[in-house]
Write a protein that holds these residues in place. Structure first.
Motif, PDB file in Angstrom:
ATOM      1  N   TRP A 132       0.801  -1.227   0.000  1.00 38.39           N
ATOM      2  CA  TRP A 132       0.000   0.000   0.000  1.00 38.39           C
ATOM      3  C   TRP A 132       0.834   1.277   0.000  1.00 38.39           C
ATOM      4  O   TRP A 132       0.310   2.357  -0.234  1.00 38.39           O
ATOM      5  N   PHE A 133       2.115   1.140   0.296  1.00 37.08           N
ATOM      6  CA  PHE A 133       2.976   2.314   0.481  1.00 37.08           C
ATOM      7  C   PHE A 133       4.349   1.984  -0.083  1.00 37.08           C
ATOM      8  O   PHE A 133       4.906   0.931   0.219  1.00 37.08           O
ATOM      9  N   SER A 202     -10.762 -17.705  10.953  1.00 36.13           N
ATOM     10  CA  SER A 202     -11.932 -16.822  11.036  1.00 36.13           C
ATOM     11  C   SER A 202     -12.487 -16.469   9.653  1.00 36.13           C
ATOM     12  O   SER A 202     -13.415 -15.659   9.559  1.00 36.13           O
ATOM     13  N   ASP A 203     -11.909 -17.058   8.605  1.00 34.41           N
ATOM     14  CA  ASP A 203     -12.360 -16.809   7.226  1.00 34.41           C
ATOM     15  C   ASP A 203     -12.284 -15.331   6.859  1.00 34.41           C
ATOM     16  O   ASP A 203     -13.155 -14.799   6.157  1.00 34.41           O
ATOM     17  N   ARG A 204     -11.229 -14.653   7.305  1.00 32.88           N
ATOM     18  CA  ARG A 204     -11.057 -13.243   6.957  1.00 32.88           C
ATOM     19  C   ARG A 204     -10.363 -13.111   5.616  1.00 32.88           C
ATOM     20  O   ARG A 204      -9.396 -13.814   5.322  1.00 32.88           O
ATOM     21  N   TYR A 205     -10.857 -12.194   4.809  1.00 29.52           N
ATOM     22  CA  TYR A 205     -10.239 -11.935   3.505  1.00 29.52           C
ATOM     23  C   TYR A 205      -8.988 -11.076   3.629  1.00 29.52           C
ATOM     24  O   TYR A 205      -8.062 -11.206   2.825  1.00 29.52           O
ATOM     25  N   GLU A 206      -8.970 -10.184   4.591  1.00 26.50           N
ATOM     26  CA  GLU A 206      -7.851  -9.267   4.774  1.00 26.50           C
ATOM     27  C   GLU A 206      -7.404  -9.313   6.225  1.00 26.50           C
ATOM     28  O   GLU A 206      -8.186  -9.032   7.127  1.00 26.50           O
ATOM     29  N   ILE A 207      -6.135  -9.676   6.423  1.00 24.59           N
ATOM     30  CA  ILE A 207      -5.578  -9.812   7.768  1.00 24.59           C
ATOM     31  C   ILE A 207      -4.517  -8.736   7.924  1.00 24.59           C
ATOM     32  O   ILE A 207      -3.452  -8.794   7.309  1.00 24.59           O
ATOM     33  N   VAL A 208      -4.828  -7.727   8.715  1.00 28.86           N
ATOM     34  CA  VAL A 208      -3.910  -6.606   8.952  1.00 28.86           C
ATOM     35  C   VAL A 208      -3.266  -6.859  10.310  1.00 28.86           C
ATOM     36  O   VAL A 208      -3.910  -6.727  11.352  1.00 28.86           O
ATOM     37  N   ALA A 209      -1.984  -7.228  10.293  1.00 24.26           N
ATOM     38  CA  ALA A 209      -1.412  -7.944  11.439  1.00 24.26           C
ATOM     39  C   ALA A 209      -0.688  -7.090  12.456  1.00 24.26           C
ATOM     40  O   ALA A 209      -0.420  -7.562  13.562  1.00 24.26           O
ATOM     41  N   ASP A 210      -0.329  -5.852  12.135  1.00 28.58           N
ATOM     42  CA  ASP A 210       0.435  -5.066  13.108  1.00 28.58           C
ATOM     43  C   ASP A 210       0.112  -3.589  12.973  1.00 28.58           C
ATOM     44  O   ASP A 210      -0.625  -3.162  12.080  1.00 28.58           O
ATOM     45  N   ASP A 211       0.671  -2.789  13.870  1.00 28.17           N
ATOM     46  CA  ASP A 211       0.367  -1.364  13.889  1.00 28.17           C
ATOM     47  C   ASP A 211       0.835  -0.656  12.623  1.00 28.17           C
ATOM     48  O   ASP A 211       0.168   0.274  12.136  1.00 28.17           O
ATOM     49  N   THR A 212       1.972  -1.055  12.083  1.00 22.36           N
ATOM     50  CA  THR A 212       2.464  -0.426  10.857  1.00 22.36           C
ATOM     51  C   THR A 212       1.469  -0.597   9.722  1.00 22.36           C
ATOM     52  O   THR A 212       1.116   0.369   9.024  1.00 22.36           O
ATOM     53  N   ALA A 213       1.004  -1.808   9.526  1.00 24.00           N
ATOM     54  CA  ALA A 213       0.042  -2.056   8.455  1.00 24.00           C
ATOM     55  C   ALA A 213      -1.271  -1.325   8.705  1.00 24.00           C
ATOM     56  O   ALA A 213      -1.893  -0.800   7.776  1.00 24.00           O
ATOM     57  N   ARG A 215      -1.648   1.548  10.301  1.00 20.81           N
ATOM     58  CA  ARG A 215      -1.452   2.976  10.023  1.00 20.81           C
ATOM     59  C   ARG A 215      -1.474   3.256   8.527  1.00 20.81           C
ATOM     60  O   ARG A 215      -2.075   4.236   8.073  1.00 20.81           O
ATOM     61  N   VAL A 216      -0.800   2.402   7.757  1.00 20.95           N
ATOM     62  CA  VAL A 216      -0.776   2.619   6.311  1.00 20.95           C
ATOM     63  C   VAL A 216      -2.166   2.446   5.721  1.00 20.95           C
ATOM     64  O   VAL A 216      -2.608   3.234   4.877  1.00 20.95           O
TER      65      VAL A 216
END
Length: 232
Positions: A132-133, A202-213, A215-216
């Motif tokens: 994304w960045f 959990s059948d999630r399509y998007e897994i945003v795993a930490d604070d950096t991700a 924030r972006v």
């Protein structure tokens, strides 16, 4: 998707984050194939090593024949050439795209029909906050990860009706060999592996795993000005 009783293939599983992913899947009751260009480097007890170079279609096809019972594919194998887009060796720029984009695509094309035939399952593509960045010093990696993100979105829609769920994992820096020379905050890869597998279950399509991700991701809606405030 419950992990216990499933059969998984993790690419790049001989070290780093891939090894942690394979260990987490084993701990939750999966049968695990560990893909690596040199299977002799796989030292995780309980997995089945598989010779696999995702940039070589023949190698991918052979792995698909060997591991035809897979219902979970984790596309983790990657490259980190450190190439920028203007001055680096063009071969390094191409390697990033061949690995992250074309290699991931080759794996999904080979394994998705098998996953569907086995009753359905999941593909997890290990992406990055750099999907994304873009950081200019590693622009080739950022561009390849962005392309892999677009690939993930397209395949998610195309495979949804075939019983194959396609998920993406976005994460910043992890404490692995690839980031050994960087003086930045880093996540524990074992913890990110746990978060990733929780997301699969959990059948999630998007897994945003930490604070950096996170924030972006939050900055995306602000456009260029929010993501690149230092531009003149």
């Amino acid at each position: 998707m419950k992990i216990a009783g499933r059969t998984a293939l993790v690419t790049g599983a001989n070290r780093g984050f891939g090894r942690h992913l394979a260990a987490e899947l084993l701990a939750r009751g999966a049968t695990v194939y560990a893909g690596a260009r040199n299977p002799d480097t796989v030292d995780l007890p309980g997995v089945t090593p598989v010779r696999l170079d995702i940039t070589d279609p023949a190698s991918v096809a052979a792995a698909a024949e060997l591991a035809g019972d897979v219902t979970l594919l984790v596309n983790n194998a990657g490259s980190g050439t450190g190439a920028d887009l203007l001055d680096a060796d063009p071969a390094k720029v191409r390697l990033e795209m061949e690995t992250h984009y074309f290699g991931t695509l080759e794996m999904v094309r080979a394994f998705a029909p098998r996953i569907a035939a086995n009753g359905g399952g999941t593909v997890l593509n290990v992406l990055s906050a750099l999907s994304w960045f873009a950081l200019p010093d590693v622009g080739a990696y950022s561009a390849a990860k962005s392309a892999e993100w677009a690939l993930t979105n397209a395949l998610r829609a195309q495979l949804a009706g075939r019983g194959v769920r396609v998920a993406g994992l976005h994460v910043g820096y992890m404490d692995t060999d690839m980031t050994a020379g960087l003086d930045v905050p880093k996540s524990d890869p074992a913890e990110i592996a746990r978060i990733a597998v929780d997301g699969i279950e959990s059948d999630r399509y998007e897994i945003v795993a930490d604070d950096t991700a996170r924030r972006v991701l939050a900055g995306l809606s602000g456009g260029v000005a929010a993501l690149y405030p230092d531009l003149p």
